[in-house]
Write a protein that holds these residues in place. Structure first.
Motif, PDB file in Angstrom:
ATOM      1  N   ASP A  41      12.819   1.725   7.963  1.00  0.00           N
ATOM      2  CA  ASP A  41      11.465   2.155   7.654  1.00  0.00           C
ATOM      3  C   ASP A  41      10.877   2.809   8.902  1.00  0.00           C
ATOM      4  O   ASP A  41      11.215   2.420  10.031  1.00  0.00           O
ATOM      5  CB  ASP A  41      10.634   0.932   7.234  1.00  0.00           C
ATOM      6  CG  ASP A  41       9.248   1.323   6.762  1.00  0.00           C
ATOM      7  OD1 ASP A  41       9.089   2.450   6.246  1.00  0.00           O
ATOM      8  OD2 ASP A  41       8.323   0.498   6.910  1.00  0.00           O
ATOM      9  N   LYS A  71       8.918   6.882  -0.009  1.00  0.00           N
ATOM     10  CA  LYS A  71       8.373   5.766  -0.799  1.00  0.00           C
ATOM     11  C   LYS A  71       7.286   6.279  -1.743  1.00  0.00           C
ATOM     12  O   LYS A  71       6.529   7.157  -1.346  1.00  0.00           O
ATOM     13  CB  LYS A  71       7.756   4.725   0.126  1.00  0.00           C
ATOM     14  CG  LYS A  71       8.742   3.951   0.959  1.00  0.00           C
ATOM     15  CD  LYS A  71       7.937   2.999   1.838  1.00  0.00           C
ATOM     16  CE  LYS A  71       8.846   2.150   2.708  1.00  0.00           C
ATOM     17  NZ  LYS A  71       8.080   1.275   3.602  1.00  0.00           N
ATOM     18  N   GLY A 114       7.332   3.273   9.425  1.00  0.00           N
ATOM     19  CA  GLY A 114       6.137   2.543   9.825  1.00  0.00           C
ATOM     20  C   GLY A 114       6.441   1.066  10.004  1.00  0.00           C
ATOM     21  O   GLY A 114       6.517   0.321   9.033  1.00  0.00           O
ATOM     22  N   GLU A 161      12.651  -3.292   7.418  1.00  0.00           N
ATOM     23  CA  GLU A 161      11.496  -2.999   6.560  1.00  0.00           C
ATOM     24  C   GLU A 161      10.518  -4.148   6.687  1.00  0.00           C
ATOM     25  O   GLU A 161      10.899  -5.302   6.505  1.00  0.00           O
ATOM     26  CB  GLU A 161      11.995  -2.834   5.109  1.00  0.00           C
ATOM     27  CG  GLU A 161      10.914  -2.840   4.051  1.00  0.00           C
ATOM     28  CD  GLU A 161       9.916  -1.704   4.214  1.00  0.00           C
ATOM     29  OE1 GLU A 161      10.328  -0.538   4.110  1.00  0.00           O
ATOM     30  OE2 GLU A 161       8.722  -1.988   4.476  1.00  0.00           O
ATOM     31  N   ASP A 162       9.260  -3.827   7.006  1.00  0.00           N
ATOM     32  CA  ASP A 162       8.284  -4.897   7.241  1.00  0.00           C
ATOM     33  C   ASP A 162       7.620  -5.409   5.968  1.00  0.00           C
ATOM     34  O   ASP A 162       7.082  -6.514   5.964  1.00  0.00           O
ATOM     35  CB  ASP A 162       7.210  -4.451   8.247  1.00  0.00           C
ATOM     36  CG  ASP A 162       6.487  -3.199   7.793  1.00  0.00           C
ATOM     37  OD1 ASP A 162       7.166  -2.255   7.353  1.00  0.00           O
ATOM     38  OD2 ASP A 162       5.252  -3.161   7.884  1.00  0.00           O
TER      39      ASP A 162
HETATM   40 CA    CA Z   1       6.256  -0.179   6.789  1.00  0.00          CA
END
Ligand code: CA
Length: 223
Positions: free
Chosen positions: A51, A101, A53, A7-8
């Motif tokens: 995630d 999310k 993205g 997860e970024d």
């Molecule tokens: Ca993301």
């Protein structure tokens, strides 16, 4: 059980690591697709939160690559609310479940428990071995109905062995699935934990299989 979180978003990554650690998992984290892909490719995880993205390599590509290379661990993908097509491409790439999310951490935890136990072939959240019951929802252990107090390491060890009941688990496998990447791994500690766990349980369900490892079973003859 060992989990990888890719997860970024740094806050979300940190929150998930904290919640998963609290829930008894050994947790590794990555903040972009390349690092995440590398970890999932080289370390044995019981479950992954991915995630979609992500910078450097998007989540769908990461997942496709793992599946192409024969990595079969269960993967829960995180998708944005308005991106229904991410779910479709995620499942097509080999995802096992998804959460949209923003989410409640409890939902992630519940879905991960379900993925882990399904992957080990269990349909219910309580696992039994003789008089010992592992309640995965509450991370609680009872022996003949009496609650037993375990440290997080002892719980993790028992949970892994009970998820893989009636199968011999090697020391190496235990070390790989009980500790995160940064942990100073010393195979002797497994023996120490097994010893303590046996003493606390009082029930004879963890057996040493000489030269091979350990076995959780109420009837070791049948394994
Ligand atoms: Ca993301």
């Amino acid at each position: 059980m060992r989990v990888l979180v890719v997860e970024d978003d740094p806050d979300l990554n940190r929150q998930m690591k904290a919640a998963l650690t609290e829930a008894g998992y050994a947790v590794d984290t990555a903040f972009d697709g390349e690092d995440g892909h590398f970890l999932g490719d080289t370390e044995p995880y019981d479950v992954v939160v991915l995630d979609i993205g992500l910078p450097k390599m998007d989540g769908v590509r990461v997942l496709e690559q793992w599946r192409e290379d024969g990595r079969t661990m269960p993967v829960l993908i995180l998708t944005a609310r308005d991106r229904w097509s991410d779910k479709v491409s995620g499942f097509d790439a080999g995802a096992d479940d998804y959460v949209t999310k923003p989410f409640h951490m409890e939902e992630i935890l519940a879905r991960l428990r379900a993925l882990v136990r399904r992957a080990a072939g269990h349909a219910t959240s309580d696992l039994d071995c003789g008089p010992v019951r592992l309640e995965t929802r509450a991370s609680r252990v009872t022996v003949s109905g009496n609650p037993i107090k375990l440290t997080s390491h002892e719980y993790r060890l028992l949970a892994y062995l009970m998820h893989h009941k009636d199968r011999v688990v090697s020391r190496t496998e235990l070390i790989e699935h009980l500790y995160d990447q940064d942990f100073d791994r010393d195979s002797n500690t497994i023996e120490v934990f097994v010893g303590r766990l046996r003493k606390k349980l009082g029930a004879d369900i963890i057996h040493t299989v000489r030269g091979l490892g350990y076995l959780a079973s109420e009837d070791p003859g049948k394994a």
